[in-house]
Design a protein around this motif. Structure first.
Motif, PDB file in Angstrom:
ATOM      1  N   PRO A  28       0.847  -1.189   0.000  1.00  0.00           N
ATOM      2  CA  PRO A  28       0.000   0.000   0.000  1.00  0.00           C
ATOM      3  C   PRO A  28       0.879   1.234   0.000  1.00  0.00           C
ATOM      4  O   PRO A  28       1.984   1.211   0.547  1.00  0.00           O
ATOM      5  CB  PRO A  28      -0.775  -0.099   1.314  1.00  0.00           C
ATOM      6  N   PRO A  72      -5.913   6.671   8.739  1.00  0.00           N
ATOM      7  CA  PRO A  72      -4.456   6.533   8.582  1.00  0.00           C
ATOM      8  C   PRO A  72      -3.873   7.457   7.523  1.00  0.00           C
ATOM      9  O   PRO A  72      -2.682   7.773   7.583  1.00  0.00           O
ATOM     10  CB  PRO A  72      -4.272   5.060   8.199  1.00  0.00           C
ATOM     11  N   ALA A 106      10.257  16.297  10.592  1.00  0.00           N
ATOM     12  CA  ALA A 106      10.899  16.499   9.281  1.00  0.00           C
ATOM     13  C   ALA A 106      10.781  17.953   8.861  1.00  0.00           C
ATOM     14  O   ALA A 106      11.088  18.857   9.628  1.00  0.00           O
ATOM     15  CB  ALA A 106      10.310  15.548   8.256  1.00  0.00           C
ATOM     16  N   VAL A 110       7.893  17.421   3.463  1.00  0.00           N
ATOM     17  CA  VAL A 110       7.615  16.025   3.824  1.00  0.00           C
ATOM     18  C   VAL A 110       6.259  15.947   4.524  1.00  0.00           C
ATOM     19  O   VAL A 110       5.461  15.041   4.265  1.00  0.00           O
ATOM     20  CB  VAL A 110       8.741  15.457   4.719  1.00  0.00           C
ATOM     21  N   ALA A 119       3.414   6.454   8.802  1.00  0.00           N
ATOM     22  CA  ALA A 119       4.506   6.455   9.777  1.00  0.00           C
ATOM     23  C   ALA A 119       4.330   5.306  10.764  1.00  0.00           C
ATOM     24  O   ALA A 119       5.300   4.656  11.158  1.00  0.00           O
ATOM     25  CB  ALA A 119       4.556   7.786  10.515  1.00  0.00           C
ATOM     26  N   ALA A 126      13.248   5.688  14.890  1.00  0.00           N
ATOM     27  CA  ALA A 126      13.550   7.113  15.013  1.00  0.00           C
ATOM     28  C   ALA A 126      12.306   7.977  14.835  1.00  0.00           C
ATOM     29  O   ALA A 126      12.351   9.170  15.109  1.00  0.00           O
ATOM     30  CB  ALA A 126      14.592   7.509  13.974  1.00  0.00           C
ATOM     31  N   PHE A 127      11.215   7.383  14.376  1.00  0.00           N
ATOM     32  CA  PHE A 127      10.022   8.183  14.085  1.00  0.00           C
ATOM     33  C   PHE A 127       9.298   8.590  15.369  1.00  0.00           C
ATOM     34  O   PHE A 127       9.302   7.873  16.364  1.00  0.00           O
ATOM     35  CB  PHE A 127       9.048   7.417  13.196  1.00  0.00           C
ATOM     36  N   GLU A 169      -3.175  -7.129   5.021  1.00  0.00           N
ATOM     37  CA  GLU A 169      -4.011  -6.329   5.918  1.00  0.00           C
ATOM     38  C   GLU A 169      -3.702  -4.850   5.748  1.00  0.00           C
ATOM     39  O   GLU A 169      -2.619  -4.469   5.323  1.00  0.00           O
ATOM     40  CB  GLU A 169      -3.762  -6.725   7.373  1.00  0.00           C
TER      41      GLU A 169
HETATM   42  C1  LIG Z   1      13.304  13.572   4.456  1.00  0.00           C
HETATM   43  C2  LIG Z   1      12.485  12.886   5.486  1.00  0.00           C
HETATM   44  C3  LIG Z   1      12.686  13.197   6.812  1.00  0.00           C
HETATM   45  C4  LIG Z   1      11.937  12.593   7.798  1.00  0.00           C
HETATM   46  N1  LIG Z   1      12.144  12.942   9.083  1.00  0.00           N
HETATM   47  C5  LIG Z   1      11.360  12.384  10.063  1.00  0.00           C
HETATM   48  C6  LIG Z   1      11.491  12.742  11.430  1.00  0.00           C
HETATM   49  O1  LIG Z   1      12.323  13.576  11.778  1.00  0.00           O
HETATM   50  N2  LIG Z   1      10.703  12.146  12.354  1.00  0.00           N
HETATM   51  C7  LIG Z   1       9.771  11.232  11.985  1.00  0.00           C
HETATM   52  O2  LIG Z   1       9.060  10.761  12.826  1.00  0.00           O
HETATM   53  N3  LIG Z   1       9.624  10.879  10.710  1.00  0.00           N
HETATM   54  C8  LIG Z   1      10.390  11.420   9.747  1.00  0.00           C
HETATM   55  N4  LIG Z   1      10.220  11.051   8.437  1.00  0.00           N
HETATM   56  C9  LIG Z   1       9.377   9.933   8.128  1.00  0.00           C
HETATM   57  C10 LIG Z   1       7.972  10.262   7.916  1.00  0.00           C
HETATM   58  O3  LIG Z   1       7.369  10.486   9.145  1.00  0.00           O
HETATM   59  C11 LIG Z   1       7.374   9.066   7.233  1.00  0.00           C
HETATM   60  O4  LIG Z   1       8.083   8.879   6.025  1.00  0.00           O
HETATM   61  C12 LIG Z   1       5.960   9.234   6.854  1.00  0.00           C
HETATM   62  O5  LIG Z   1       5.162   9.596   7.893  1.00  0.00           O
HETATM   63  C13 LIG Z   1       5.422   8.012   6.280  1.00  0.00           C
HETATM   64  O6  LIG Z   1       4.100   8.256   5.865  1.00  0.00           O
HETATM   65  P1  LIG Z   1       3.667   8.019   4.387  1.00  0.00           P
HETATM   66  O7  LIG Z   1       2.226   8.258   4.308  1.00  0.00           O
HETATM   67  O8  LIG Z   1       4.461   8.816   3.489  1.00  0.00           O
HETATM   68  O9  LIG Z   1       3.981   6.486   4.268  1.00  0.00           O
HETATM   69  P2  LIG Z   1       4.284   5.573   3.003  1.00  0.00           P
HETATM   70  O10 LIG Z   1       5.665   5.803   2.596  1.00  0.00           O
HETATM   71  O11 LIG Z   1       3.238   5.726   1.996  1.00  0.00           O
HETATM   72  O12 LIG Z   1       4.161   4.173   3.671  1.00  0.00           O
HETATM   73  C14 LIG Z   1       5.061   3.682   4.624  1.00  0.00           C
HETATM   74  C15 LIG Z   1       4.884   2.191   4.790  1.00  0.00           C
HETATM   75  O13 LIG Z   1       3.644   1.895   5.366  1.00  0.00           O
HETATM   76  C16 LIG Z   1       2.835   1.119   4.538  1.00  0.00           C
HETATM   77  N5  LIG Z   1       1.488   1.634   4.693  1.00  0.00           N
HETATM   78  C17 LIG Z   1       1.106   2.924   4.560  1.00  0.00           C
HETATM   79  N6  LIG Z   1      -0.184   3.041   4.895  1.00  0.00           N
HETATM   80  C18 LIG Z   1      -0.627   1.833   5.257  1.00  0.00           C
HETATM   81  C19 LIG Z   1      -1.882   1.339   5.730  1.00  0.00           C
HETATM   82  N7  LIG Z   1      -2.930   2.128   5.909  1.00  0.00           N
HETATM   83  N8  LIG Z   1      -1.975   0.029   6.011  1.00  0.00           N
HETATM   84  C20 LIG Z   1      -0.907  -0.786   5.854  1.00  0.00           C
HETATM   85  N9  LIG Z   1       0.278  -0.374   5.436  1.00  0.00           N
HETATM   86  C21 LIG Z   1       0.432   0.925   5.131  1.00  0.00           C
HETATM   87  C22 LIG Z   1       3.430   1.261   3.186  1.00  0.00           C
HETATM   88  O14 LIG Z   1       3.207   0.135   2.378  1.00  0.00           O
HETATM   89  C23 LIG Z   1       4.885   1.442   3.495  1.00  0.00           C
HETATM   90  O15 LIG Z   1       5.473   0.199   3.697  1.00  0.00           O
HETATM   91  C24 LIG Z   1      10.968  11.642   7.436  1.00  0.00           C
HETATM   92  C25 LIG Z   1      10.766  11.324   6.089  1.00  0.00           C
HETATM   93  C26 LIG Z   1      11.511  11.936   5.116  1.00  0.00           C
HETATM   94  C27 LIG Z   1      11.290  11.599   3.687  1.00  0.00           C
END
Ligand SMILES: Cc1cc2nc3c(=O)[nH]c(=O)nc-3n(C[C@H](O)[C@H](O)[C@H](O)COP(=O)(O)OP(=O)(O)OC[C@H]3O[C@@H](n4cnc5c(N)ncnc54)[C@H](O)[C@@H]3O)c2cc1C
Ligand code: FES
Ligand code: FES
Lengths: 292, 817, 181
Positions: A28, A72, A106, A110, A119, A126-127, A169
């Motif tokens: 996903p 989510p 971030a 982002v 997330a 680290a998140f 799931e």
């Molecule tokens: C440059 C950069 C800096 C960052 N710095 C920080 C920071 O300082 N602190 C911090 O906490 N975070 C940081 N992040 C991370 C950021 O919080 C996460 O990348 C982001 O929240 C992930 O969310 P997304 O929707 O983009 O996830 P996606 O990349 O779309 O998904 C992440 C994973 O979850 C799965 N997934 C997503 N949604 C679902 C769902 N509903 N059910 C099942 N699986 C699912 C996806 O398949 C994937 O494997 C940083 C990211 C970047 C790119």
């Protein structure tokens, strides 16, 4: 990146079907902020991506009965800008807490794309989201072919990039208790640069009684450990103390003694991450006192 | 805004903060960088790189890649053995032979080129290199330069014979011998010593290295676009490596996204991309990924210094000694040049009478080291300026007073240091006073104030590259506009504005009349390139000389037409006019028209046709002598920095509360641009302390090949900067009085902050970068001991060498000239 | 797959590989090369564009994710039309300077941020500039009267290796002041 098929289901059912069809080859995609990094580096190569962005049910926020349901795919930006929680009890302390945490993750670009669920599912130590959701005692609704189940935070986060989700799931909602009364929250993290993820982080939740004594609390450590870790010893120590008079230094010493850092990065070792905990718990405590 | 209008007032264009003429294309997104070019039929190259830092290559099977869709060509070292020869000797005297397109039998660092795939799309090229099968036999990697120098260490470049080399120390011949070091040391009232190490910070220019080769099979001509800092040396290097006549190779640098030294070389991927285009007959582009940049593009390289300084009780520095070991990576890029020039210039701004240096450029199984802003001077200053503070502390002297006692004084200039550096002018003494005045020195808990001073060469004659020139050609066009063809290769320095200002000033025309073209070997005259703080002073002088030659022709022609003596005439207002009489004389446009279209009106002997001139300025500098002395630079810019730094004892984080920079940059052509150079140079110095460092694990693999863990600071991580305090001491060697601007603000930063940290904590930090975990660890340890410590030497788990190396004997190696 | 994105007010449609990043779509399909690849790891900010008015790192978004949405790039900032320089092979870098008027842009039609960057020397190599401008445009729309510290925080996802940031911060404050009127 390797080739993949890109599906855009409109409803949850459809999304679940798409994910369940060839679960081992499917990922996903919510905001894509973590997933795309893994695809570009070819760390992962799913044959199909299922976009959750168009699934309205996954992006909704609702409140009532002492809890808040967060879809989510709600983005950090929508939360940080106050849009996501606008419709529900605006004075809720827990939404204020989550907003503070999320507005500092971030950078703005982002945060535009990144989602709370993404997330949580990514579950990197680290998140901030896993730590924050653990301290607020969130529940995770997991939808699969056989229906929906609910998982508590301490069961959901299993390890580095490991959650209770089974293949096929989806995380369908995050349920955040919104307790009436005098809960207060604080969060503090330390990274290298302003926008870096945490080397160590500490989140704290306390409920105080009429005399401002700690009745109940949770202390959660992140960054240095594989999954958000409760510091039960410190929690016990804190109970019964007047919140205004807690000696932060003592709490810090205890926390550093109790938590065993499991992770050291390429640069910052475990000992350093441990040494940050006193300062972090003090800052978290101050935030809990001041911001409520 | 027409700048010409102001010419009527006779105001000079020198010293004016004209906003840059380059800006518009960049601000509107229309500027073209290599990756923005869209030639028809473009192919994409991806390079397969060694995953091992040190490994024999037993077998390479390209076949699986060749079979993939979209793949046009795949090749490796064996395929180009006969058509490509090693290079590197054009810019370096050690006949290297270790600069090669592909690792053949052995890879000597992680990321070294092994094979390439050329395909219709980037994805296909990426798929193709994944399909290539390589059989490696891993060898033990040598990461630590001191270990690599051990007599029993296996030799990394075992097939190459280096003159002046011993084992992995491929240049073991660097010596400075001035005065009687040992005697002075024995006589001194205090001698301080420490082992300093500096990390490999990268330039990390935001545009990844990129090139686009376009070979025309029918004409046999190769047009090569590259993000390079030096089009002519690149053209010559490519031609030599590819056995092509130089007439058949044209190198152009379009807009270039920063370099800071890291784009000044002939790189393997450039040669490979050129070969790919020749083999396929189609344009081929190669853009490095950020990971590749960190693995293979030269960074500063790690340096180890065993340094000692001797001082008399009155604060006079009497002697300085060093043993310098420079980890240069698997191949020898500019390493030994950096060692030599950085160390020699790093002795300034003091005239130290007794100096003893032994320097070694050492191969290690790590990515190559090369120039990054400061060219070794910041590393030398980091050690020396801390030793000055250490000695001052022992003697109970004030760090500013001690420095004032030792720095060269403007009033004594010109002066020649015992090292042979002829300093034509300086204001370093006044810069230091101004910096000390401007910084708040009041005491506060966990706060410290530190100082450091430096001088920086303004271009330099390299020990091996016996040339220090730049060239400019100027052509007057028939509408009175001015075409300038500038030899250097700017990438953010604003030559299009600065050079235009110089030329417009000399010709009395508006800046908007002048158009500067550079970075093209076909239209621009030979120059070395843009590096080493050369633009304003060296290129600027060439531009001034060419403009003056053109001006002389204009005046000669005008004097003939106006029937007057040349002395009666001057240029201004786009005209040649009678001195001091606005509105008189002839428009330049008319004079040019005459020369082109009415040649019978020309005076006798006046060459008809376009009025033009070309000029080359080669600096009046010396080559390094065998005892390390020599005047390598025509003039020296200077900087005194002061920092007020606060330390958070809980987390080990430090923060710059205030930072003062006082500089001597001589005559400044465009203050807006020079201020930008200072502030940008500060960033690269700050980065060395803050946390920028490419780190190799024991296996020789880069641990942080990305911006996620390569800690390049953002705006939120940097202090606010005040405008630089300029105390100009115009150069008396450079005709316009300019001095180099690009690097003087990098050199003192690390030492300034380290001195401030010592003042705040009592800990002497001898290793760069100084990161929060270092500070925390050091604070805990010094608390435990109840005494100030030297970090990392006084740490319980310190595993560096404890024995102080003996100075090398004077041997006859250095007599080789 | 087919993707259609409105870029600077103009719909651009393309049949693209699913893997196409928004950055690649903007550069290769729409031909607007102002957004740049500095890392492809969402760390440098050179690729920043606005997606439905919000800043994103276009190297970390699929074109498919932006399908049907609106994108603004640096080329859309100035009100006048800007034309790409057609034949870079005959031009050296500084030679590509063309007067404002020849591009249908005069100083008045530059965005206040572009104008302030120019005046304050807030760009050198210019590689980071497009990302800085768009990040700041979105930021100033939300926070019209920021402090210096707020500007620095807002830029924490955008690296610049040339300027040391002070001139960028100064330019942002100057533009903010002018935009407040
Ligand atoms: C440059 C950069 C800096 C960052 N710095 C920080 C920071 O300082 N602190 C911090 O906490 N975070 C940081 N992040 C991370 C950021 O919080 C996460 O990348 C982001 O929240 C992930 O969310 P997304 O929707 O983009 O996830 P996606 O990349 O779309 O998904 C992440 C994973 O979850 C799965 N997934 C997503 N949604 C679902 C769902 N509903 N059910 C099942 N699986 C699912 C996806 O398949 C994937 O494997 C940083 C990211 C970047 C790119
Ligand atoms: S290229 Fe997108 S953030 Fe660097
Ligand atoms: S101007 Fe070069 S990176 Fe910012």
């Amino acid at each position: 990146m390797r080739p993949f098929e890109y599906l855009t289901p409109a409803g949850l059912e459809e999304a679940l079907e798409a994910v369940a069809e060839r679960p081992e080859e499917t990922a996903p995609i919510a905001g894509g902020q973590s997933l795309l990094l893994e695809l570009k580096s070819r760390e992962r190569a799913p044959a199909r991506l299922v976009s959750l962005a168009g699934v309205e049910a996954l992006g909704a926020v609702s409140g009532g009965h002492g809890e808040i349901r967060v879809g989510p795919t709600v983005t950090y930006r929508a939360i940080a800008d106050g849009e996501a929680f606008a419709a529900i009890a605006s004075r809720s302390a827990v939404t204020g807490f989550l907003t503070r945490v999320i507005a500092n993750i971030a950078d703005r670009a982002v945060r535009t794309m990144a989602t709370v669920g993404g997330a949580a599912c990514q579950a990197e130590p680290a998140f901030d989201i896993p730590v924050a959701l653990t301290v607020v005692d969130a529940g995770f609704e997991v939808a699969g072919a056989s229906g929906t189940r609910r998982v508590a935070a301490h069961e959901f986060f299993r390890g580095v990039k490991q959650t209770a989700l089974e293949q096929g799931e989806l995380l369908s909602a995050i349920v955040v208790p919104d307790p009436a009364g005098s809960w207060r929250w604080g969060f503090a993290k330390q990274g290298m640069r302003a926008h870096d993820a945490a080397l160590s982080s500490v989140a704290l939740a306390v409920r105080v009684d009429g005399e401002s004594r700690v009745e109940c609390c949770r202390i959660v450590v992140g960054g240095a450990v594989k999954r958000p870790s409760r510091a039960y010893g410190c929690e016990t120590w804190l109970i019964g103390r007047p919140i205004g008079e807690v000696e932060a230094e003592k709490l810090g010493e205890r926390l550093a003694a109790e938590v065993v850092p499991e992770l050291g990065g390429a640069r910052f070792g475990r000992e350093y991450r441990r040494s940050l905990l006193p300062a972090l718990v003090r800052r978290a405590l101050e935030e809990a006192r001041d911001e409520g | 805004m027409s700048v010409a209008a102001d010419r009527a007032t006779g105001e000079s264009l020198i010293g004016r903060s004209l906003p840059r003429r380059e800006d518009l294309a960049l601000l509107t997104g229309t500027a073209v960088f290599v990756d923005d070019m869209r030639p028809a039929g473009l192919l994409h190259a991806r390079i397969l790189r060694s995953p091992h830092a040190h490994a024999r290559i037993r077998r390479i099977d390209l076949e699986p890649a060749r079979r993939l869709p979209g793949v046009v060509d795949v090749f490796c070292g064996a395929d180009v053995e006969r058509s490509v020869e090693p290079w590197g000797d054009l810019t370096q005297d050690i006949l290297t032979g270790d600069r090669i397109a592909f690792a053949r039998d052995k890879a000597v660092y992680q990321g070294q080129e092994v094979a390439v795939a050329v395909a219709e799309t980037k994805w296909q090229a990426e798929d193709a290199i994944e399909a290539i099968e390589v059989d490696y036999e891993p060898l033990e990697p040598l990461v630590d330069p001191e270990q690599a120098m051990q007599p029993d260490a296996p030799v990394i470049q075992d097939g190459v014979d280096y003159e002046g080399g011993v084992g992995n120390a491929y240049d073991a011949s660097y010596r400075i011998r001035v005065g009687d070091f040992e005697f002075a040391r024995d006589e001194a009232d205090v001698v301080v010593r420490a082992r300093f190490t500096t990390g490999c910070s990268g330039a990390a220019a935001l545009e990844p290295h990129a090139c686009l080769a376009d070979y025309n099979p029918s004409s046999g001509k190769l047009t090569f676009h590259s993000a390079t800092q030096m089009v002519h040396p690149l053209r010559d290097g490519l031609s030599k490596a590819l056995h092509l006549p130089r007439t058949q190779v044209r190198v152009v640098a379009p807009f270039v996204g920063g370099g800071f030294g890291s784009k000044g070389d002939v790189f393997p991927w450039e040669v490979i991309t050129a070969v790919a285009s020749i083999r396929t007959g189609r344009p081929v582009r190669c853009v490095l990924s950020r990971r590749e940049v960190f693995e293979t593009v030269p960074g500063r390289g790690r340096q180890v210094r065993y340094a000692e300084l001797a001082m008399r009780a009155d604060g006079t520095i009497t002697a300085y000694g060093e043993r310098v070991i420079f980890a240069c990576g698997g191949v020898s890029a500019w390493g030994n040049q950096i060692l030599r020039i950085g160390t020699q210039i790093g002795m300034l701004p003091y005239a130290i009478p007794n100096i003893h240096v032994d320097g070694f450029a050492v191969h290690t199984n790590t990515g190559p080291a090369g120039p990054v802003r400061g060219f070794g001077v910041p590393e030398a200053i980091f050690a020396k300026e801390q030793l000055v503070d250490m000695a001052a502390t022992e003697l109970g002297l004030d760090p500013v007073e001690v420095r004032l006692r030792n720095v060269l004084h403007g009033d004594d200039c010109p002066t020649v240091t015992p090292l042979g550096q002829r300093v034509d002018s300086t204001s370093i003494d006044r810069c230091l006073e101004r910096a000390a005045e401007a910084i708040d020195r009041s005491e506060a808990e966990d706060v410290g104030v530190g100082f450091a001073v430096c001088m920086k060469y303004t271009s330099a004659r390299h020990p091996s590259l016996d040339s220090d020139l730049a060239s400019v050609r100027i052509v007057l066009e028939t509408d009175g506009t001015v075409s300038v063809f500038s030899g250097d290769s700017p990438h953010g320095q604003g030559h299009g504005t600065t050079v235009a200002q110089v030329v417009a000033d000399a010709l009395g025309v508006g800046v908007e009349k002048v158009r500067v073209t550079s970075s093209d070997t076909e239209t621009c005259p030979f120059s070395l390139g843009t590096w080493g703080s050369r633009g304003g002073a060296i290129l600027g002088t060439a531009a001034r000389m060419a403009a003056e030659r053109v001006r002389a022709k204009l005046i000669e022609l005008a004097a003939h037409i106006l029937e007057t003596a040349p002395e009666e005439l001057e240029v201004a207002e786009d005209r040649v006019r009678f001195v001091g009489m606005p509105g008189t004389g002839l428009f330049i446009q008319n004079l040019v028209l005459l020369a082109a279209y009415a040649t019978h009106q020309l005076p006798e002997g006046f060459e008809p046709g376009p009025i033009q001139a070309q000029a080359t300025y080669d600096t009046p500098t010396e080559r390094e002598r065998s005892d390390g002395t020599g005047n390598l630079s025509p003039t020296y810019s200077a900087a005194a920095h002061a920092a007020r730094v606060e330390v958070d004892r809980e987390t080990g984080r430090w923060r710059v509360l205030d930072y003062v920079m006082a500089h001597d940059t001589g005559v400044i052509i465009n203050p807006l641009i020079v201020e930008g150079q200072h502030q940008g140079a500060f960033l690269h110095g700050y980065a060395m302390v803050f946390g920028e460092e490419v780190r190799w694990g024991e296996d020789g693999a880069v641990a942080n090949a990305g911006f996620k863990e390569y800690f390049a600071p953002s705006a939120a991580d940097l202090p606010s900067l005040h405008p630089t305090i300029e105390v100009p001491a115009p150069s008396t060697v450079i005709p316009g009085g300019q001095k180099g601007a690009g690097e003087s603000a990098t050199a003192p930063v690390a030492a300034t902050i380290a001195n401030a940290l010592q003042a705040a904590t009592g800990v002497r930090f001898c290793s760069l970068p100084i990161m929060p975990d270092d500070v925390k660890r050091a604070l805990v340890e010094s608390e435990r001991r109840g005494a100030p410590i030297v970090y990392p030497r006084d740490m319980p788990d310190y595993d560096g060498p404890t024995e102080w190396p003996e100075p090398e004997e004077f041997d006859d190696l250095e007599l080789i000239d | 797959m087919k993707v259609e994105i409105t870029i600077n007010g103009r719909p651009v449609a393309g049949e693209v590989d699913e893997r196409t990043l928004l950055l690649e779509f903007v550069r290769d399909v729409a031909g607007l090369t102002g957004a740049r690849n500095g890392c492809l790891e969402a760390r440098c900010g050179c690729c920043s564009v606005l997606l439905d008015g919000q800043v994103v790192k276009s190297c970390n978004v699929l074109a498919a994710q932006a399908d049907g949405r609106e994108v603004e790039t640096v080329e859309g900032l100035a009100t006048g039309d800007t034309t790409t320089i057609e034949d870079p092979t005959t031009e050296g870098s500084v030679g590509t300077y063309v007067p404002l008027s020849a591009r249908g842009v005069d100083e008045g039609s530059l965005h206040p941020l572009q104008q302030a960057f120019h005046e304050r020397g807030a760009l050198q190599c210019g590689y980071c500039t497009a990302g800085m401008l768009l990040t700041l445009k979105e930021f100033l729309a939300r926070v019209p009267d920021p402090t210096e510290a707020e500007v620095r925080e807002a830029l924490r996802g955008n690296l610049c290796r040339c300027t040391g940031y002070q001139s960028i911060v100064d330019a942002a404050l100057l533009a903010a002041e002018r935009m407040r009127g």
